[in-house]
Design a protein around this motif. Sequence first.
Motif, short mmCIF file in Angstrom:
data_model
loop_
_atom_site.label_atom_id
_atom_site.label_comp_id
_atom_site.label_asym_id
_atom_site.label_seq_id
_atom_site.Cartn_x
_atom_site.Cartn_y
_atom_site.Cartn_z
N ALA A 199 17.04 5.05 70.53
CA ALA A 199 17.96 6.14 70.20
C ALA A 199 19.39 5.77 70.59
O ALA A 199 20.33 6.51 70.31
CB ALA A 199 17.53 7.41 70.92
N SER A 200 19.54 4.61 71.24
CA SER A 200 20.87 4.10 71.57
C SER A 200 20.76 2.58 71.73
O SER A 200 19.69 2.05 72.01
CB SER A 200 21.40 4.74 72.85
N VAL A 201 21.89 1.91 71.54
CA VAL A 201 21.94 0.47 71.70
C VAL A 201 23.36 0.08 72.10
O VAL A 201 24.32 0.79 71.78
CB VAL A 201 21.51 -0.27 70.40
N MET A 202 23.48 -1.01 72.82
CA MET A 202 24.79 -1.48 73.28
C MET A 202 25.01 -2.90 72.77
O MET A 202 24.11 -3.74 72.85
CB MET A 202 24.81 -1.46 74.81
N TYR A 203 26.18 -3.14 72.21
CA TYR A 203 26.61 -4.47 71.81
C TYR A 203 27.98 -4.69 72.43
O TYR A 203 28.93 -3.97 72.12
CB TYR A 203 26.72 -4.61 70.29
N LYS A 204 28.07 -5.64 73.31
CA LYS A 204 29.29 -6.02 74.00
C LYS A 204 29.86 -4.83 74.78
O LYS A 204 29.29 -4.43 75.76
CB LYS A 204 30.30 -6.62 73.03
N ASN A 205 30.99 -4.26 74.35
CA ASN A 205 31.58 -3.15 75.10
C ASN A 205 31.48 -1.83 74.34
O ASN A 205 32.22 -0.89 74.62
CB ASN A 205 33.04 -3.46 75.44
N THR A 206 30.57 -1.77 73.38
CA THR A 206 30.41 -0.57 72.56
C THR A 206 28.94 -0.19 72.52
O THR A 206 28.08 -1.05 72.42
CB THR A 206 30.89 -0.84 71.12
N TYR A 207 28.67 1.09 72.63
CA TYR A 207 27.29 1.52 72.44
C TYR A 207 27.23 2.60 71.37
O TYR A 207 28.18 3.30 71.11
CB TYR A 207 26.63 1.95 73.75
#
Length: 112
Positions: free
Chosen positions: A27-35
Amino acid sequence: MVGQIPKLDFTGLREMDLGDFVDMDAASVMYKNTYYILPHIATNLRIHFHKFVHVALWAELGSSAFMQRYMREIQQVGYHNAPLELMVYELDAHFAYAGEGINIPNHVANTL
């Protein structure tokens, strides 16, 4: 907040036998400095805190080192037992149970 969690094409991860992780229904994911987070959990502060810790880990380790370590840990012991994920859940629980305030970026830097 997004209507659908973006899934990047992680061909290399599938070749490392991490397809289950890539395809996980999150229901959520983070890539680098953004989620990215789905609307039905957007008001859950604990999820935001959890993702903030991941951002701090990524910032401290750098993109390449974070991804290499995170994927290696998942490959070796699974997502739920990966040391970086355990650190995030430990801090998450501290936050959820109103523990004493912690400077997360400093804590991450001193704990790694």
